[in-house]
Design a protein around this motif. Structure first.
Motif, PDB file in Angstrom:
ATOM      1  N   GLN A 287       0.242  -7.635  -5.003  1.00 32.29           N
ATOM      2  CA  GLN A 287      -0.758  -6.582  -4.981  1.00 32.29           C
ATOM      3  C   GLN A 287      -0.110  -5.221  -4.769  1.00 32.29           C
ATOM      4  O   GLN A 287       0.668  -5.026  -3.831  1.00 32.29           O
ATOM      5  N   VAL A 288      -0.462  -4.296  -5.635  1.00 27.84           N
ATOM      6  CA  VAL A 288      -0.072  -2.902  -5.485  1.00 27.84           C
ATOM      7  C   VAL A 288      -1.339  -2.083  -5.309  1.00 27.84           C
ATOM      8  O   VAL A 288      -2.235  -2.133  -6.151  1.00 27.84           O
ATOM      9  N   THR A 289      -1.407  -1.353  -4.219  1.00 30.72           N
ATOM     10  CA  THR A 289      -2.550  -0.498  -3.950  1.00 30.72           C
ATOM     11  C   THR A 289      -2.065   0.923  -3.741  1.00 30.72           C
ATOM     12  O   THR A 289      -1.247   1.177  -2.851  1.00 30.72           O
ATOM     13  N   VAL A 290      -2.568   1.824  -4.552  1.00 26.38           N
ATOM     14  CA  VAL A 290      -2.192   3.230  -4.473  1.00 26.38           C
ATOM     15  C   VAL A 290      -3.423   3.999  -4.018  1.00 26.38           C
ATOM     16  O   VAL A 290      -4.400   4.122  -4.755  1.00 26.38           O
ATOM     17  N   SER A 291      -3.371   4.502  -2.815  1.00 24.98           N
ATOM     18  CA  SER A 291      -4.533   5.146  -2.231  1.00 24.98           C
ATOM     19  C   SER A 291      -4.113   6.080  -1.110  1.00 24.98           C
ATOM     20  O   SER A 291      -3.114   5.842  -0.426  1.00 24.98           O
TER      21      SER A 291
ATOM     22  N   PRO B 190      -3.461   6.263  -8.392  1.00 26.57           N
ATOM     23  CA  PRO B 190      -4.485   5.288  -8.010  1.00 26.57           C
ATOM     24  C   PRO B 190      -4.804   4.293  -9.120  1.00 26.57           C
ATOM     25  O   PRO B 190      -5.096   3.125  -8.827  1.00 26.57           O
TER      26      PRO B 190
ATOM     27  N   LEU C 226       0.843  -1.185   0.000  1.00 25.90           N
ATOM     28  CA  LEU C 226       0.000   0.000   0.000  1.00 25.90           C
ATOM     29  C   LEU C 226       0.882   1.239   0.000  1.00 25.90           C
ATOM     30  O   LEU C 226       1.776   1.371   0.845  1.00 25.90           O
TER      31      LEU C 226
ATOM     32  N   ASP D 133      -2.838   2.865 -10.959  1.00 28.16           N
ATOM     33  CA  ASP D 133      -1.833   1.815 -10.981  1.00 28.16           C
ATOM     34  C   ASP D 133      -2.189   0.655 -10.061  1.00 28.16           C
ATOM     35  O   ASP D 133      -1.491  -0.369 -10.064  1.00 28.16           O
ATOM     36  N   THR D 134      -3.226   0.814  -9.280  1.00 27.16           N
ATOM     37  CA  THR D 134      -3.651  -0.237  -8.367  1.00 27.16           C
ATOM     38  C   THR D 134      -4.033  -1.488  -9.149  1.00 27.16           C
ATOM     39  O   THR D 134      -4.887  -1.447 -10.029  1.00 27.16           O
TER      40      THR D 134
ATOM     41  N   ALA E 131      -6.316  -5.099 -12.635  1.00 24.48           N
ATOM     42  CA  ALA E 131      -7.150  -4.519 -11.598  1.00 24.48           C
ATOM     43  C   ALA E 131      -8.473  -5.272 -11.548  1.00 24.48           C
ATOM     44  O   ALA E 131      -8.904  -5.846 -12.549  1.00 24.48           O
TER      45      ALA E 131
END
Length: 126
Positions: free
Chosen positions: A121-125, A88, A11, A90-91, A40
């Motif tokens: 998992q990549v989460t951009v937030s 985001p 994250l 890129d999530t 995604a």
């Protein structure tokens, strides 16, 4: 048997950075052109970047060009994806895969071979 293990996801806030790793076993990495893909939820899996086995030529999807950098270390049987200025959008779950070709515009699934790994998992937030 060629197997890949992806790692390095997590994250991160928009504008942040992550470095993904793809480590292969079953053969030497120098034999393979490698691509990074992502998917995604509810979206099609898409190519992100690829790097060739001989010259180390690289290609990127337009959406990540200038922000992501792919590299490889054949001695370590590893390919990396340095992701900067993350957005985001890129999530996604990121996967690496062997390719028969690394083309302009990024890797294409149709050029992939072997099996998919479990992804990271990549989460951009915020």
């Amino acid at each position: 048997q060629l197997q890949f293990v992806e790692s390095g996801g997590g994250l991160v806030q928009p504008g942040g950075s992550l470095r993904l790793s793809c480590v292969a076993s079953g053969s030497t990495f120098s034999y393979y052109t490698i691509g990074w893909f992502r998917q995604a939820p509810g979206k099609e899996r898409e190519g992100v970047s690829c790097i060739t086995n001989i010259r180390g030529n690289t290609n990127y999807a337009d959406s990540v060009k200038g922000r992501f950098t792919i590299s490889r270390d054949n001695a370590k049987n590893a390919v990396y994806l340095q992701m900067n200025s993350l957005k985001p959008e890129d999530t996604a779950v990121y996967y690496c895969r062997a390719l028969s070709s690394c083309v302009n515009g990024g890797p294409q699934i149709r050029f992939g071979f072997g099996s998919w790994g479990q992804g990271t998992q990549v989460t951009v937030s915020s």
